[in-house]
Design a protein around this motif. Structure first.
Motif, mmCIF file in Angstrom:
data_model
loop_
_atom_site.group_PDB
_atom_site.id
_atom_site.type_symbol
_atom_site.label_atom_id
_atom_site.label_comp_id
_atom_site.label_asym_id
_atom_site.label_seq_id
_atom_site.Cartn_x
_atom_site.Cartn_y
_atom_site.Cartn_z
ATOM 1 N N ILE A 60 -49.592 6.108 5.484
ATOM 2 C CA ILE A 60 -48.244 5.677 5.105
ATOM 3 C C ILE A 60 -47.936 4.303 5.692
ATOM 4 C CG2 ILE A 60 -45.782 6.155 5.453
ATOM 5 C CD1 ILE A 60 -46.451 9.129 5.141
ATOM 6 N N ASP A 61 -48.354 4.074 6.922
ATOM 7 C CA ASP A 61 -48.171 2.742 7.525
ATOM 8 C C ASP A 61 -48.883 1.678 6.693
ATOM 9 O OD1 ASP A 61 -46.567 3.513 9.665
ATOM 10 O OD2 ASP A 61 -48.281 3.954 10.960
ATOM 11 N N ARG A 62 -50.079 2.014 6.196
ATOM 12 C CA ARG A 62 -50.834 1.067 5.377
ATOM 13 C C ARG A 62 -50.112 0.777 4.066
ATOM 14 N NH1 ARG A 62 -53.596 0.482 1.151
ATOM 15 N NH2 ARG A 62 -53.230 2.631 0.504
ATOM 16 N N ILE A 63 -49.561 1.814 3.438
ATOM 17 C CA ILE A 63 -48.837 1.639 2.176
ATOM 18 C C ILE A 63 -47.631 0.723 2.373
ATOM 19 C CG2 ILE A 63 -47.439 2.832 0.437
ATOM 20 C CD1 ILE A 63 -49.269 5.279 0.833
ATOM 21 N N VAL A 64 -46.900 0.940 3.451
ATOM 22 C CA VAL A 64 -45.721 0.111 3.740
ATOM 23 C C VAL A 64 -46.135 -1.334 3.980
ATOM 24 C CG1 VAL A 64 -43.864 -0.315 5.407
ATOM 25 C CG2 VAL A 64 -44.349 2.014 4.642
ATOM 26 N N SER A 65 -47.202 -1.519 4.747
ATOM 27 C CA SER A 65 -47.672 -2.868 5.058
ATOM 28 C C SER A 65 -48.089 -3.616 3.799
ATOM 29 C CB SER A 65 -48.845 -2.784 6.037
ATOM 30 O OG SER A 65 -49.367 -4.065 6.316
ATOM 31 N N GLU A 66 -48.820 -2.947 2.918
ATOM 32 C CA GLU A 66 -49.290 -3.579 1.686
ATOM 33 C C GLU A 66 -48.121 -3.911 0.760
ATOM 34 O OE1 GLU A 66 -52.389 -4.602 0.632
ATOM 35 O OE2 GLU A 66 -52.856 -4.269 2.754
ATOM 36 N N THR A 67 -47.165 -3.031 0.669
ATOM 37 C CA THR A 67 -46.019 -3.254 -0.213
ATOM 38 C C THR A 67 -45.131 -4.372 0.317
ATOM 39 O OG1 THR A 67 -46.057 -0.887 -0.755
ATOM 40 C CG2 THR A 67 -44.096 -2.124 -1.410
ATOM 41 N N ALA A 68 -45.035 -4.489 1.631
ATOM 42 C CA ALA A 68 -44.204 -5.538 2.240
ATOM 43 C C ALA A 68 -44.703 -6.927 1.865
ATOM 44 C CB ALA A 68 -44.181 -5.375 3.753
ATOM 45 N N LYS A 69 -45.962 -7.032 1.512
ATOM 46 C CA LYS A 69 -46.526 -8.329 1.115
ATOM 47 C C LYS A 69 -45.977 -8.823 -0.215
ATOM 48 C CE LYS A 69 -50.926 -7.452 3.490
ATOM 49 N NZ LYS A 69 -52.387 -7.248 3.317
ATOM 50 N N ARG A 70 -45.263 -7.949 -0.939
ATOM 51 C CA ARG A 70 -44.725 -8.339 -2.242
ATOM 52 C C ARG A 70 -43.448 -9.158 -2.121
ATOM 53 N NH1 ARG A 70 -46.738 -5.342 -6.518
ATOM 54 N NH2 ARG A 70 -45.715 -6.957 -7.757
ATOM 55 N N GLY A 71 -43.021 -9.432 -0.896
ATOM 56 C CA GLY A 71 -41.827 -10.251 -0.704
ATOM 57 C C GLY A 71 -40.540 -9.460 -0.801
ATOM 58 N N LEU A 72 -40.473 -8.318 -0.139
ATOM 59 C CA LEU A 72 -39.283 -7.468 -0.170
ATOM 60 C C LEU A 72 -38.112 -8.150 0.517
ATOM 61 C CD1 LEU A 72 -41.714 -5.508 -0.648
ATOM 62 C CD2 LEU A 72 -40.406 -3.779 0.600
ATOM 63 N N ASP A 73 -36.914 -7.930 -0.028
ATOM 64 C CA ASP A 73 -35.735 -8.417 0.671
ATOM 65 C C ASP A 73 -35.340 -7.397 1.732
ATOM 66 O OD1 ASP A 73 -34.226 -6.357 -0.535
ATOM 67 O OD2 ASP A 73 -33.556 -7.649 -2.158
ATOM 68 N N THR A 74 -34.292 -7.685 2.485
ATOM 69 C CA THR A 74 -33.913 -6.821 3.611
ATOM 70 C C THR A 74 -33.604 -5.399 3.176
ATOM 71 O OG1 THR A 74 -33.001 -8.733 4.796
ATOM 72 C CG2 THR A 74 -32.306 -6.550 5.534
ATOM 73 N N GLN A 75 -32.860 -5.248 2.081
ATOM 74 C CA GLN A 75 -32.481 -3.921 1.611
ATOM 75 C C GLN A 75 -33.696 -3.147 1.098
ATOM 76 O OE1 GLN A 75 -29.567 -2.248 1.892
ATOM 77 N NE2 GLN A 75 -30.790 -0.547 1.106
ATOM 78 N N GLN A 76 -34.551 -3.822 0.366
ATOM 79 C CA GLN A 76 -35.748 -3.162 -0.160
ATOM 80 C C GLN A 76 -36.656 -2.706 0.976
ATOM 81 O OE1 GLN A 76 -36.880 -6.505 -2.553
ATOM 82 N NE2 GLN A 76 -36.268 -5.539 -4.478
ATOM 83 N N ARG A 77 -36.816 -3.565 1.971
ATOM 84 C CA ARG A 77 -37.654 -3.208 3.122
ATOM 85 C C ARG A 77 -37.054 -2.024 3.879
ATOM 86 N NH1 ARG A 77 -41.508 -5.854 6.170
ATOM 87 N NH2 ARG A 77 -41.238 -7.722 4.892
ATOM 88 N N ARG A 78 -35.751 -2.066 4.108
ATOM 89 C CA ARG A 78 -35.089 -0.962 4.827
ATOM 90 C C ARG A 78 -35.250 0.349 4.066
ATOM 91 N NH1 ARG A 78 -30.195 -2.829 4.821
ATOM 92 N NH2 ARG A 78 -30.434 -3.969 6.781
ATOM 93 N N ASP A 79 -35.080 0.283 2.751
ATOM 94 C CA ASP A 79 -35.191 1.475 1.912
ATOM 95 C C ASP A 79 -36.591 2.078 2.013
ATOM 96 O OD1 ASP A 79 -34.503 3.392 -0.052
ATOM 97 O OD2 ASP A 79 -35.302 2.126 -1.644
ATOM 98 N N LEU A 80 -37.609 1.222 1.932
ATOM 99 C CA LEU A 80 -38.990 1.700 1.995
ATOM 100 C C LEU A 80 -39.325 2.251 3.379
ATOM 101 C CD1 LEU A 80 -41.779 2.051 0.758
ATOM 102 C CD2 LEU A 80 -42.283 -0.323 1.361
ATOM 103 N N VAL A 81 -38.932 1.537 4.426
ATOM 104 C CA VAL A 81 -39.234 1.970 5.794
ATOM 105 C C VAL A 81 -38.562 3.308 6.102
ATOM 106 C CG1 VAL A 81 -38.823 1.452 8.227
ATOM 107 C CG2 VAL A 81 -39.705 -0.328 6.712
ATOM 108 N N ASN A 82 -37.308 3.475 5.698
ATOM 109 C CA ASN A 82 -36.608 4.738 5.934
ATOM 110 C C ASN A 82 -37.293 5.894 5.214
ATOM 111 O OD1 ASN A 82 -34.693 3.523 7.548
ATOM 112 N ND2 ASN A 82 -33.178 3.304 5.941
ATOM 113 N N HIS A 83 -37.734 5.626 3.982
ATOM 114 C CA HIS A 83 -38.433 6.661 3.217
ATOM 115 C C HIS A 83 -39.745 7.030 3.909
ATOM 116 C CE1 HIS A 83 -39.113 8.874 -0.558
ATOM 117 N NE2 HIS A 83 -40.399 8.606 -0.354
#
Length: 217
Positions: free
Chosen positions: A93-116
């Protein structure tokens, strides 16, 4: 005639530009290059487009880029939901979050993904600890080997599990681990005493005894 020709070619050109600049590549260098190209071209287009067309292009591009990243986040969340139980899935799951974060997430998108991700990791960590407390610890043999296995289980739980789990689940595991260690210790005491008695009465034997004690703590 020129105005008519511009009116004819503008729509497909603007649609092509919007499609290009709505992308959000995972590669940081590609994303930076795209942003630089966008900034440079928008300055040029400001002279060729009406204010209304220019603002519409900028707004639609921004909305579509957000939508593209939203879809990437949704895909990552679906992946997270589908990972199987177990210790390795917590790291996955940490790997999935790290890879997705490379897509240029904004603050809300990053928070949403990290919380999930944290919610799913907490569930997995709780399952791992509960299984260890309820199944693995009771199954350990009442021998010195059982003590070593118990220590190995405890070490495994410290590697990315207890940091994610609920406090009460951690406390339950610690209580079960301490109780099982005491049980095995009482059962394995005669075996332990015999093992120590077989050690040579020398400095090397004393060092070995100290290691034996350390391994059982």
């Amino acid at each position: 005639r020129i105005n008519a020709r511009l009116a004819e070619i503008k729509p497909p050109v603007l649609a092509e530009l919007k499609a290009e600049f709505s992308q959000s590549p995972a590669d940081l260098n590609k994303r930076r290059a795209l942003a630089q190209r966008y900034e440079k071209l928008m300055k040029q287009l400001k002279l060729a487009l009406t204010e209304e067309e220019y603002l519409a292009l900028a707004d639609e591009t921004r909305k579509e880029r957000t939508s593209v990243v939203d879809r990437a986040v949704a895909g990552a969340k679906a992946q997270i939901d589908q990972v199987p139980g177990g210790l390795q899935s917590i790291a996955e799951i940490d790997r999935i979050v790290s890879e997705t974060a490379k897509r240029g997430l904004d603050t809300q998108q990053r928070r949403d993904l990290v919380n999930h991700a944290r919610s799913r990791q907490r569930t997995l960590a709780n399952e791992v600890l509960n299984h260890a407390a309820e199944k693995e610890l009771p199954a350990l043999p009442g021998t010195l080997a059982g003590i070593k296995e118990l220590n190995a289980i405890s070490s495994r739980m410290l590697q990315g599990v207890v940091q994610k789990a609920d406090k009460e689940v951690i406390e339950k595991f610690v209580t079960a681990s301490d109780a099982r260690l005491a049980e095995i210790g009482r059962t394995a005491l005669p075996e332990y005493e015999k093992a120590l008695a077989r050690l040579p009465e020398s400095e090397a034997g004393l060092a070995q005894a100290e290691r034996e004690v350390s391994d059982k703590e």
